[in-house]
Design an enzyme around this catalytic site. Structure first.
Site, PDB file in Angstrom:
ATOM      1  N   ASN A  11       4.815  -1.346   8.390  1.00  0.00           N
ATOM      2  CA  ASN A  11       5.612  -2.125   7.435  1.00  0.00           C
ATOM      3  C   ASN A  11       7.089  -1.853   7.741  1.00  0.00           C
ATOM      4  O   ASN A  11       7.614  -0.806   7.389  1.00  0.00           O
ATOM      5  CB  ASN A  11       5.258  -1.686   5.998  1.00  0.00           C
ATOM      6  CG  ASN A  11       6.120  -2.382   4.963  1.00  0.00           C
ATOM      7  OD1 ASN A  11       6.840  -3.336   5.276  1.00  0.00           O
ATOM      8  ND2 ASN A  11       6.048  -1.909   3.726  1.00  0.00           N
ATOM      9  N   TRP A  12       7.705  -2.820   8.408  1.00  0.00           N
ATOM     10  CA  TRP A  12       9.103  -2.626   8.847  1.00  0.00           C
ATOM     11  C   TRP A  12      10.117  -2.824   7.728  1.00  0.00           C
ATOM     12  O   TRP A  12      11.295  -2.595   7.909  1.00  0.00           O
ATOM     13  CB  TRP A  12       9.417  -3.584  10.008  1.00  0.00           C
ATOM     14  CG  TRP A  12       9.001  -3.047  11.340  1.00  0.00           C
ATOM     15  CD1 TRP A  12       8.172  -1.981  11.576  1.00  0.00           C
ATOM     16  CD2 TRP A  12       9.398  -3.543  12.626  1.00  0.00           C
ATOM     17  NE1 TRP A  12       8.024  -1.789  12.930  1.00  0.00           N
ATOM     18  CE2 TRP A  12       8.773  -2.740  13.593  1.00  0.00           C
ATOM     19  CE3 TRP A  12      10.207  -4.591  13.051  1.00  0.00           C
ATOM     20  CZ2 TRP A  12       8.940  -2.931  14.963  1.00  0.00           C
ATOM     21  CZ3 TRP A  12      10.374  -4.798  14.420  1.00  0.00           C
ATOM     22  CH2 TRP A  12       9.745  -3.964  15.354  1.00  0.00           C
ATOM     23  N   LYS A  13       9.639  -3.325   6.590  1.00  0.00           N
ATOM     24  CA  LYS A  13      10.531  -3.578   5.446  1.00  0.00           C
ATOM     25  C   LYS A  13      11.740  -4.421   5.902  1.00  0.00           C
ATOM     26  O   LYS A  13      11.578  -5.291   6.751  1.00  0.00           O
ATOM     27  CB  LYS A  13      10.939  -2.256   4.800  1.00  0.00           C
ATOM     28  CG  LYS A  13       9.713  -1.402   4.468  1.00  0.00           C
ATOM     29  CD  LYS A  13       9.987  -0.240   3.574  1.00  0.00           C
ATOM     30  CE  LYS A  13       8.693   0.504   3.315  1.00  0.00           C
ATOM     31  NZ  LYS A  13       8.808   1.587   2.379  1.00  0.00           N
ATOM     32  N   HIS A  99       3.540  -4.927  -3.020  1.00  0.00           N
ATOM     33  CA  HIS A  99       4.180  -3.680  -2.589  1.00  0.00           C
ATOM     34  C   HIS A  99       5.042  -3.121  -3.712  1.00  0.00           C
ATOM     35  O   HIS A  99       5.702  -3.871  -4.435  1.00  0.00           O
ATOM     36  CB  HIS A  99       5.048  -3.911  -1.342  1.00  0.00           C
ATOM     37  CG  HIS A  99       5.474  -2.614  -0.725  1.00  0.00           C
ATOM     38  ND1 HIS A  99       6.547  -1.902  -1.204  1.00  0.00           N
ATOM     39  CD2 HIS A  99       4.946  -1.874   0.272  1.00  0.00           C
ATOM     40  CE1 HIS A  99       6.667  -0.785  -0.501  1.00  0.00           C
ATOM     41  NE2 HIS A  99       5.703  -0.747   0.409  1.00  0.00           N
ATOM     42  N   GLU A 101       7.804  -1.769  -3.839  1.00  0.00           N
ATOM     43  CA  GLU A 101       9.234  -2.085  -3.844  1.00  0.00           C
ATOM     44  C   GLU A 101       9.500  -3.466  -4.453  1.00  0.00           C
ATOM     45  O   GLU A 101      10.653  -3.815  -4.719  1.00  0.00           O
ATOM     46  CB  GLU A 101       9.798  -1.971  -2.412  1.00  0.00           C
ATOM     47  CG  GLU A 101      10.023  -0.505  -2.039  1.00  0.00           C
ATOM     48  CD  GLU A 101       9.931  -0.207  -0.551  1.00  0.00           C
ATOM     49  OE1 GLU A 101       9.945  -1.134   0.272  1.00  0.00           O
ATOM     50  OE2 GLU A 101       9.822   0.995  -0.219  1.00  0.00           O
ATOM     51  N   GLU A 167      -1.002   3.336  -2.525  1.00  0.00           N
ATOM     52  CA  GLU A 167       0.314   3.897  -2.219  1.00  0.00           C
ATOM     53  C   GLU A 167       0.931   4.432  -3.510  1.00  0.00           C
ATOM     54  O   GLU A 167       1.522   3.645  -4.276  1.00  0.00           O
ATOM     55  CB  GLU A 167       1.252   2.817  -1.678  1.00  0.00           C
ATOM     56  CG  GLU A 167       0.867   2.225  -0.362  1.00  0.00           C
ATOM     57  CD  GLU A 167       2.089   1.671   0.380  1.00  0.00           C
ATOM     58  OE1 GLU A 167       2.372   2.145   1.482  1.00  0.00           O
ATOM     59  OE2 GLU A 167       2.774   0.780  -0.157  1.00  0.00           O
ATOM     60  N   GLY A 173       8.578   6.713   0.911  1.00  0.00           N
ATOM     61  CA  GLY A 173       9.928   7.016   1.386  1.00  0.00           C
ATOM     62  C   GLY A 173      10.492   8.336   0.903  1.00  0.00           C
ATOM     63  O   GLY A 173      11.689   8.594   1.040  1.00  0.00           O
ATOM     64  N   SER A 210       4.828   7.809   2.937  1.00  0.00           N
ATOM     65  CA  SER A 210       5.326   8.947   3.725  1.00  0.00           C
ATOM     66  C   SER A 210       4.351   9.450   4.784  1.00  0.00           C
ATOM     67  O   SER A 210       4.356  10.641   5.116  1.00  0.00           O
ATOM     68  CB  SER A 210       5.728  10.107   2.806  1.00  0.00           C
ATOM     69  OG  SER A 210       6.848   9.743   2.030  1.00  0.00           O
ATOM     70  N   GLY A 231       5.501   2.996   6.726  1.00  0.00           N
ATOM     71  CA  GLY A 231       6.850   2.449   6.644  1.00  0.00           C
ATOM     72  C   GLY A 231       7.747   3.053   7.702  1.00  0.00           C
ATOM     73  O   GLY A 231       7.677   2.684   8.887  1.00  0.00           O
TER      74      GLY A 231
HETATM   75  P1  PGA Z   1       6.949   4.989   3.980  1.00  0.00           P
HETATM   76  O1  PGA Z   1       6.648   3.537   3.403  1.00  0.00           O
HETATM   77  O2  PGA Z   1       5.913   5.285   5.011  1.00  0.00           O
HETATM   78  O3  PGA Z   1       8.339   4.898   4.540  1.00  0.00           O
HETATM   79  O4  PGA Z   1       6.861   5.931   2.833  1.00  0.00           O
HETATM   80  C1  PGA Z   1       5.329   3.103   3.196  1.00  0.00           C
HETATM   81  C2  PGA Z   1       5.327   1.775   2.516  1.00  0.00           C
HETATM   82  O5  PGA Z   1       6.220   1.515   1.686  1.00  0.00           O
HETATM   83  O6  PGA Z   1       4.470   0.925   2.781  1.00  0.00           O
END
Ligand code: PGA
Length: 249
Positions: A11-13, A99, A101, A167, A173, A210, A231
Site C-alpha cells: 500500500n503505497w498510500k 482503510h 486513514e 489492521e 505507521g 507496521s 505500508g
Molecule cells: P504501515 O501501513 O505498514 O506503514 O503501518 C499499513 C497500512 O496502512 O496499510
C-alpha cells in the site's frame, strides 16, 4: 500457519511518482524466480500510477490495485472522484476499501456500498477492519470488529473475493504491533464471526500495521494468517521482498 498461498499487498498510500516505478523491477525479477505460483504479490499505488505499473508487470504474476473508490458504481458528475469501473479500466484487479486513514470520513454503510460496487466489477476487495487505541483500551475491540464486519457485509452473499485485512488503527505507521496472544484472539474472533454468517465460504484474513522484515517472523506465528498489507516497508521493493522471503521460506 500455512505459507504456501499467502498474499503480500503493498500500500503505497500518497507516495510514488513515475520515476519510482523502476524499483518494481526487483519485485518482478523476484516473482519470476518464485517456484510457488500460489504466492500473490499486489501493488496498490496512487491512481496516477495504476496503468503504468500494470503495463510494467504484464506477463508476470504481480497484480495491481487501487487504494479506494467512490461508492457509486455508475459514471456521472462527480468531479475529482474515481469509481470501480474507472480503476478496473486502468488495470486494477484489487481495491483497498475501509482503510483506517479514510475511516474518519466514511461510514460503515458507505464502505458496504463501496464493497458492493467493487464486487460488481469483479474486483478483489481488500477490506480493512481494526480498532483504535482508545477502543482497545476500553475493551471494545470485538464490538468494533463486529460492527465493521456486519455492516460492511450487508446484502453481500459471496465473500470469496474479499480479503479481510485486520489492521489495528494504532499499529499503522507507529512501529507498534499487537502481542501474539492478542492477535490470535482477534483473528479467531473475526474468523468465527465471518464463518458463522457466511457458512462454508472461503476467505482470507491478513494482517496490516507496521509490518517489516524484523517483526515478520513474529507476526507469521498468527494462526490462520494468510498474508500482509504493508505500508511504509513496501515503498522500497527490497524491503518488501525481504518480508516475502521471510514469510515463505
Ligand atoms: P504501515 O501501513 O505498514 O506503514 O503501518 C499499513 C497500512 O496502512 O496499510
Amino acid at each position: 500457519m500455512t505459507n504456501n498461498n499467502m498474499i503480500f499487498i503493498a500500500n503505497w498510500k500518497m507516495n510514488g511518482e513515475k520515476k519510482h516505478i523502476s524499483d518494481i523491477d526487483k519485485a518482478i525479477n523476484f516473482s519470476k524466480k518464485l517456484k510457488n505460483k500460489k504466492i500473490k504479490i499486489v501493488y496498490c499505488p496512487p491512481y496516477t500510477l495504476i496503468s503504468k505499473i500494470k503495463n510494467k508487470v504484464k506477463n508476470t504474476n504481480i497484480k495491481v490495485g487501487a487504494q479506494n473508490i467512490h461508492f457509486i458504481n455508475d459514471y456521472g458528475a462527480f468531479t475529482g472522484l474515481i469509481n470501480s469501473k474507472l480503476i478496473k479500466s486502468a488495470g486494477a484487479d484489487y481495491v483497498i476499501i475501509g482503510h483506517s486513514e479514510n475511516r474518519s470520513f466514511e461510514s460503515d454503510l458507505i464502505i458496504n456500498k463501496k464493497i458492493i460496487s467493487a464486487l460488481k466489477e469483479n474486483l478483489k476487495v481488500i477490506f480493512c477492519i481494526g480498532e483504535t487505541y482508545r477502543e482497545k483500551k476500553n475493551n471494545s475491540t470485538f464490538k468494533v470488529l463486529k460492527r465493521q464486519i456486519s455492516i460492511a457485509l450487508k446484502n453481500i452473499e459471496k465473500i470469496n473475493n474479499i480479503i479481510f485485512a485486520y489492521e489495528p488503527r494504532w499499529a499503522i505507521g507507529t512501529g507498534k504491533i499487537p502481542k501474539l496472544a492478542e492477535l490470535n484472539k482477534n483473528f479467531n474472533y473475526i474468523n468465527n464471526l465471518i464463518s458463522k454468517s457466511k457458512k462454508k465460504q472461503t476467505y482470507q484474513i491478513i494482517y496490516g500495521g507496521s509490518v517489516n522484515s524484523k517483526n515478520a517472523l513474529e507476526l507469521l506465528k498468527i494462526k490462520d494468517l494468510k498474508g500482509f498489507l504493508i505500508g511504509s516497508a513496501s515503498l522500497k521493493s527490497k524491503n518488501f521482498i525481504d518480508i516475502i522471503k521471510k514469510s515463505i521460506n
